[in-house]
Design a protein around this motif. Structure first.
Motif, PDB file in Angstrom:
ATOM      1  N   GLY A  54     -10.031 -23.966   9.278  1.00 52.22           N
ATOM      2  CA  GLY A  54      -8.666 -23.958   8.676  1.00 52.22           C
ATOM      3  C   GLY A  54      -8.351 -22.804   7.836  1.00 52.22           C
ATOM      4  O   GLY A  54      -7.634 -21.886   7.963  1.00 52.22           O
ATOM      5  N   ALA A  55      -9.073 -22.720   6.433  1.00 45.47           N
ATOM      6  CA  ALA A  55      -8.524 -21.936   5.400  1.00 45.47           C
ATOM      7  C   ALA A  55      -9.302 -20.657   5.755  1.00 45.47           C
ATOM      8  O   ALA A  55     -10.577 -20.703   6.034  1.00 45.47           O
ATOM      9  CB  ALA A  55      -8.520 -22.569   4.119  1.00 45.47           C
ATOM     10  N   ASP A  56      -9.045 -19.675   4.883  1.00 41.86           N
ATOM     11  CA  ASP A  56      -9.703 -18.196   5.030  1.00 41.86           C
ATOM     12  C   ASP A  56     -11.137 -18.409   4.207  1.00 41.86           C
ATOM     13  O   ASP A  56     -11.974 -18.038   4.452  1.00 41.86           O
ATOM     14  CB  ASP A  56      -9.125 -17.288   4.304  1.00 41.86           C
ATOM     15  N   GLN A  57     -11.067 -19.254   3.039  1.00 43.04           N
ATOM     16  CA  GLN A  57     -12.007 -19.264   2.088  1.00 43.04           C
ATOM     17  C   GLN A  57     -12.997 -20.468   2.947  1.00 43.04           C
ATOM     18  O   GLN A  57     -14.280 -20.120   2.734  1.00 43.04           O
ATOM     19  CB  GLN A  57     -11.593 -20.307   0.787  1.00 43.04           C
ATOM     20  N   PHE A  58     -12.740 -21.280   3.533  1.00 45.21           N
ATOM     21  CA  PHE A  58     -13.699 -22.141   4.467  1.00 45.21           C
ATOM     22  C   PHE A  58     -14.374 -21.273   5.419  1.00 45.21           C
ATOM     23  O   PHE A  58     -15.571 -21.345   5.643  1.00 45.21           O
ATOM     24  CB  PHE A  58     -12.858 -23.353   5.041  1.00 45.21           C
ATOM     25  N   ILE A  59     -13.699 -20.361   6.178  1.00 46.07           N
ATOM     26  CA  ILE A  59     -14.261 -19.645   7.066  1.00 46.07           C
ATOM     27  C   ILE A  59     -15.377 -18.631   6.381  1.00 46.07           C
ATOM     28  O   ILE A  59     -16.404 -18.321   7.193  1.00 46.07           O
ATOM     29  CB  ILE A  59     -13.142 -18.815   7.828  1.00 46.07           C
ATOM     30  N   GLU A  60     -15.010 -18.014   5.221  1.00 42.62           N
ATOM     31  CA  GLU A  60     -15.924 -17.390   4.530  1.00 42.62           C
ATOM     32  C   GLU A  60     -17.101 -17.859   4.064  1.00 42.62           C
ATOM     33  O   GLU A  60     -18.272 -17.456   4.402  1.00 42.62           O
ATOM     34  CB  GLU A  60     -15.337 -16.739   3.205  1.00 42.62           C
ATOM     35  N   GLU A  61     -16.958 -19.195   3.692  1.00 47.76           N
ATOM     36  CA  GLU A  61     -18.309 -19.952   3.488  1.00 47.76           C
ATOM     37  C   GLU A  61     -19.084 -19.992   4.745  1.00 47.76           C
ATOM     38  O   GLU A  61     -20.173 -20.332   4.647  1.00 47.76           O
ATOM     39  CB  GLU A  61     -17.803 -21.324   2.703  1.00 47.76           C
ATOM     40  N   ALA A  62     -18.508 -20.639   5.845  1.00 50.82           N
ATOM     41  CA  ALA A  62     -19.095 -20.894   7.046  1.00 50.82           C
ATOM     42  C   ALA A  62     -19.824 -19.523   7.623  1.00 50.82           C
ATOM     43  O   ALA A  62     -20.973 -19.930   8.111  1.00 50.82           O
ATOM     44  CB  ALA A  62     -18.236 -21.198   8.071  1.00 50.82           C
ATOM     45  N   GLU A  63     -19.303 -18.372   6.977  1.00 56.15           N
ATOM     46  CA  GLU A  63     -20.006 -17.166   7.572  1.00 56.15           C
ATOM     47  C   GLU A  63     -21.379 -17.022   6.679  1.00 56.15           C
ATOM     48  O   GLU A  63     -22.373 -16.643   7.273  1.00 56.15           O
ATOM     49  CB  GLU A  63     -19.224 -16.336   7.475  1.00 56.15           C
ATOM     50  N   ARG A  64     -21.062 -17.254   5.433  1.00 53.55           N
ATOM     51  CA  ARG A  64     -22.275 -17.165   4.600  1.00 53.55           C
ATOM     52  C   ARG A  64     -23.439 -18.287   4.899  1.00 53.55           C
ATOM     53  O   ARG A  64     -24.725 -18.079   4.965  1.00 53.55           O
ATOM     54  CB  ARG A  64     -21.982 -17.543   3.190  1.00 53.55           C
ATOM     55  N   SER A  65     -23.044 -19.559   5.339  1.00 51.50           N
ATOM     56  CA  SER A  65     -23.990 -20.620   5.903  1.00 51.50           C
ATOM     57  C   SER A  65     -24.735 -20.074   7.260  1.00 51.50           C
ATOM     58  O   SER A  65     -25.861 -20.192   7.268  1.00 51.50           O
ATOM     59  CB  SER A  65     -23.198 -21.602   6.310  1.00 51.50           C
ATOM     60  N   LEU A  66     -24.009 -19.304   7.965  1.00 51.61           N
ATOM     61  CA  LEU A  66     -24.630 -19.056   9.260  1.00 51.61           C
ATOM     62  C   LEU A  66     -25.524 -17.780   9.166  1.00 51.61           C
ATOM     63  O   LEU A  66     -26.561 -17.846   9.890  1.00 51.61           O
ATOM     64  CB  LEU A  66     -23.320 -18.672  10.249  1.00 51.61           C
ATOM     65  N   HIS A  67     -25.151 -17.003   8.040  1.00 50.03           N
ATOM     66  CA  HIS A  67     -26.233 -15.957   7.882  1.00 50.03           C
ATOM     67  C   HIS A  67     -27.370 -16.519   7.274  1.00 50.03           C
ATOM     68  O   HIS A  67     -28.568 -15.906   7.981  1.00 50.03           O
ATOM     69  CB  HIS A  67     -25.515 -14.977   6.719  1.00 50.03           C
ATOM     70  N   ASP A  68     -27.576 -17.683   6.740  1.00 50.57           N
ATOM     71  CA  ASP A  68     -28.700 -18.192   6.179  1.00 50.57           C
ATOM     72  C   ASP A  68     -29.499 -18.724   7.385  1.00 50.57           C
ATOM     73  O   ASP A  68     -30.745 -18.603   7.506  1.00 50.57           O
ATOM     74  CB  ASP A  68     -28.418 -19.465   4.940  1.00 50.57           C
ATOM     75  N   ALA A  69     -28.606 -19.224   8.208  1.00 54.00           N
ATOM     76  CA  ALA A  69     -29.316 -19.951   9.411  1.00 54.00           C
ATOM     77  C   ALA A  69     -29.709 -18.830  10.236  1.00 54.00           C
ATOM     78  O   ALA A  69     -31.148 -19.059  10.736  1.00 54.00           O
ATOM     79  CB  ALA A  69     -28.276 -20.874  10.061  1.00 54.00           C
ATOM     80  N   ILE A  70     -29.243 -17.932  10.501  1.00 48.27           N
ATOM     81  CA  ILE A  70     -29.622 -16.857  11.194  1.00 48.27           C
ATOM     82  C   ILE A  70     -30.898 -16.472  10.824  1.00 48.27           C
ATOM     83  O   ILE A  70     -31.941 -15.869  11.626  1.00 48.27           O
ATOM     84  CB  ILE A  70     -28.600 -15.678  11.426  1.00 48.27           C
ATOM     85  N   MET A  71     -30.986 -16.050   9.429  1.00 49.58           N
ATOM     86  CA  MET A  71     -32.248 -15.628   8.857  1.00 49.58           C
ATOM     87  C   MET A  71     -33.310 -16.477   9.107  1.00 49.58           C
ATOM     88  O   MET A  71     -34.464 -15.933   9.436  1.00 49.58           O
ATOM     89  CB  MET A  71     -32.095 -15.156   7.205  1.00 49.58           C
ATOM     90  N   ILE A  72     -33.095 -17.698   8.957  1.00 47.88           N
ATOM     91  CA  ILE A  72     -34.201 -18.724   9.106  1.00 47.88           C
ATOM     92  C   ILE A  72     -34.739 -18.794  10.534  1.00 47.88           C
ATOM     93  O   ILE A  72     -35.979 -18.571  10.642  1.00 47.88           O
ATOM     94  CB  ILE A  72     -33.646 -20.171   8.832  1.00 47.88           C
ATOM     95  N   VAL A  73     -33.804 -18.572  11.483  1.00 45.52           N
ATOM     96  CA  VAL A  73     -34.256 -18.609  12.898  1.00 45.52           C
ATOM     97  C   VAL A  73     -35.166 -17.396  13.244  1.00 45.52           C
ATOM     98  O   VAL A  73     -36.035 -17.289  13.893  1.00 45.52           O
ATOM     99  CB  VAL A  73     -33.199 -18.738  13.637  1.00 45.52           C
ATOM    100  N   ARG A  74     -34.672 -16.159  12.417  1.00 45.59           N
ATOM    101  CA  ARG A  74     -35.141 -14.885  12.863  1.00 45.59           C
ATOM    102  C   ARG A  74     -36.704 -14.964  12.318  1.00 45.59           C
ATOM    103  O   ARG A  74     -37.722 -14.734  12.953  1.00 45.59           O
ATOM    104  CB  ARG A  74     -34.480 -13.851  12.263  1.00 45.59           C
ATOM    105  N   ARG A  75     -36.888 -15.554  11.182  1.00 48.16           N
ATOM    106  CA  ARG A  75     -38.166 -15.778  10.328  1.00 48.16           C
ATOM    107  C   ARG A  75     -38.963 -16.823  11.387  1.00 48.16           C
ATOM    108  O   ARG A  75     -40.159 -16.410  11.390  1.00 48.16           O
ATOM    109  CB  ARG A  75     -37.802 -16.332   9.016  1.00 48.16           C
ATOM    110  N   ALA A  76     -38.573 -17.793  11.734  1.00 46.68           N
ATOM    111  CA  ALA A  76     -39.365 -18.683  12.468  1.00 46.68           C
ATOM    112  C   ALA A  76     -39.710 -18.239  13.736  1.00 46.68           C
ATOM    113  O   ALA A  76     -40.810 -18.554  14.227  1.00 46.68           O
ATOM    114  CB  ALA A  76     -38.598 -19.987  12.785  1.00 46.68           C
TER     115      ALA A  76
END
Length: 472
Positions: A291-313
């Motif tokens: 929906g909103a730009d702020q929501f997508i920005e937050e979703a991007e930050r969340s995905l960054h954390d998940a990507i880092m976790i999977v790479r580490r694992a």
């Protein structure tokens, strides 16, 4: 945290709790260095215990590994804004990380944000996708889909350039002027002819492709895009096996990239150029909707954390039980170890152990459960002599406790080790500060400035607005 990419909240919570537990000792006159020494000892013991409890996920088939990694990603995403769709995004993140393989460059996973639609409209391109660039007339006549095209990547301008202000040409005969104009046109046409003779069907350039070139390519059924972002161009090069050229004089098949399908698609209000089925396949793009730009920005930050976790694992393929289970087990182990120590450090290590319980306590508070009740159950379970309760953590669904490991609430052991290390270092650093020097003059000046600013707006400290006050 920079290396691991997640666990930031854990570090802040633990560091705060370590300091809170240390405060009474400092107030009672204990020297901070004694506390620091004990905290560092406890930290080393805790890290050894994490390594001992970690379970390897190595040696599994690709499908099993994907499933295990998706569970790690889902654990990370459950505390984020997009936690409601954690399974959907976890699978997407795992596919993206597996697509780039052992490549350490995080920018090989592109995240493009397109407002509109729902979160579930987000999709993964196993290749490169980027927003349609600025285009000139003639662009609409170009084909928008190719199968197995050759792709030419350039870092040159394909347009008529106006000369710099100080450039001048002296002519003795006006008839020579036309030959100079012709020479200019011949240069651009020569460049365009060489691009076409190279056999490319898709031409991308980091610099501008002008209206003349756009129309020229359209007449020859070639797609072109100018002013492509540097990062996107590098990702296209990595995915298609092409090489970015700074000249059109030596275009051979070796420098051209290729992919199975190139197409331009409408995504929301934007048009996207999508390269899929790339031979090198060392890149992926997540197109995020919402929906909103702020929501997508937050979703991007969340995905960054998940990507880092999977790479580490993937790199450090050992995991520990999440949901506060590992924290409670370390806490129990440190309490037990503290009893074997004679001296003050017994108290300090005990306080360190108590501080670790902040993680399950905070999880309970966030979920609205009675933290005291749940922690008591966890302490009892972890204290069992058989060790069967070592994997028990907070169960958010039932409000009780459950085996975190069998419920697939996992986190990479490297994240937990990093968090304990960073939090202990932060707490020790603050403990080692003996005195802070304040300048009361500057503080009072700041206070007065703030007060006058507040008073200046409302006409003398908010007077003159609203209902008047009764005089006494």
């Amino acid at each position: 945290m920079l290396q691991v990419g997640d666990g930031t909240t854990t570090v802040v919570l633990l560091a705060g709790e370590f300091l809170k537990e240390a405060k009474p000792f400092v107030e009672d006159g204990v020297h901070p260095q004694n506390l620091i020494r004990s905290y560092r000892t406890a930290c080393n013991l805790a890290i050894e215990k994490v390594k001992e409890l970690a379970v390897s996920i190595e040696g599994k088939s690709l499908e099993e590994k994907k499933s295990l990694l998706a569970k790690c990603a889902a654990t990370t995403l459950s505390s984020k804004l997009i936690g409601g769709e954690k399974e959907f995004f976890a699978t997407m993140v795992v596919d993206a990380v597996i697509a780039i393989g052992n490549d350490d460059r995080l920018n090989m996973i592109g995240i493009k944000k397109v407002p509109g639609g729902t979160m579930r409209d987000s999709f993964l391109v196993s290749g490169v996708a980027f927003k349609k660039t600025f285009s000139y007339a003639g662009f609409e006549q170009q084909p928008k889909k190719f199968v197995n095209p050759k792709i030419l990547l350039l870092n040159i301008e394909l347009e008529l350039k106006s000369e710099k202000e100080n450039a001048e040409i002296r002519l003795s005969d006006p008839s020579q002027y036309q030959s100079i104009v012709d020479a200019e046109w011949n240069i651009i046409y020569d460049k365009l002819d060489k691009c076409v003779q190279g056999g490319a069907k898709v031409v991308l350039s980091r610099l501008a492709i002008g209206d003349l070139a756009t129309q020229y390519f359209a007449d020859r059924d070639i797609f072109c895009a100018g002013r492509v972002a540097e990062e996107d161009l590098q990702r296209v090069a990595a995915a298609t096996g092409g090489t970015v050229q700074t000249s059109v004089n030596n275009i051979v098949d070796e420098v051209l990239g290729t992919c199975e399908i190139f197409e331009e698609k409408q995504v929301g209000n934007e048009r996207f150029n999508i390269f899929s089925g790339c031979p090198s396949g060392r890149t992926a793009t997540i197109v995020l909707r919402g929906g909103a730009d702020q929501f997508i920005e937050e979703a991007e930050r969340s995905l960054h954390d998940a990507i880092m976790i999977v790479r580490r694992a993937m790199k450090n393929s050992t995991v520990v039980a999440g949901g506060g289970a590992i924290d409670m087990e370390i806490s129990r182990y440190l309490r037990q170890h503290a009893r074997t120590i004679a001296g003050k450090s017994q108290l300090f290590i005990n306080s360190y152990a108590k501080a670790l319980e902040v993680i399950p306590r905070q999880l309970c508070d966030n979920a609205g459960f009675d933290a005291t009740d749940v922690l008591n159950k966890l302490r009892q379970k972890h204290a069992l002599p058989s060790g069967e309760g070592a994997l028990y953590g907070v169960d958010i669904n039932s409000g009780g406790i459950a085996d975190s490991f069998s419920n697939f609430v996992w986190e990479p052991s490297v994240v937990k080790i990093n968090a304990i290390n960073a939090a202990t270092e932060a707490a020790c650093l603050i403990l080692s500060v003996d005195e802070t020097v304040k300048n009361p003059k500057s503080e009072s000046a700041q206070g007065e400035a703030a007060a006058s600013a507040m008073g200046g707006r409302g006409g003398g400290g908010f007077r003159g607005r609203g209902r008047g006050m009764r005089r006494r």
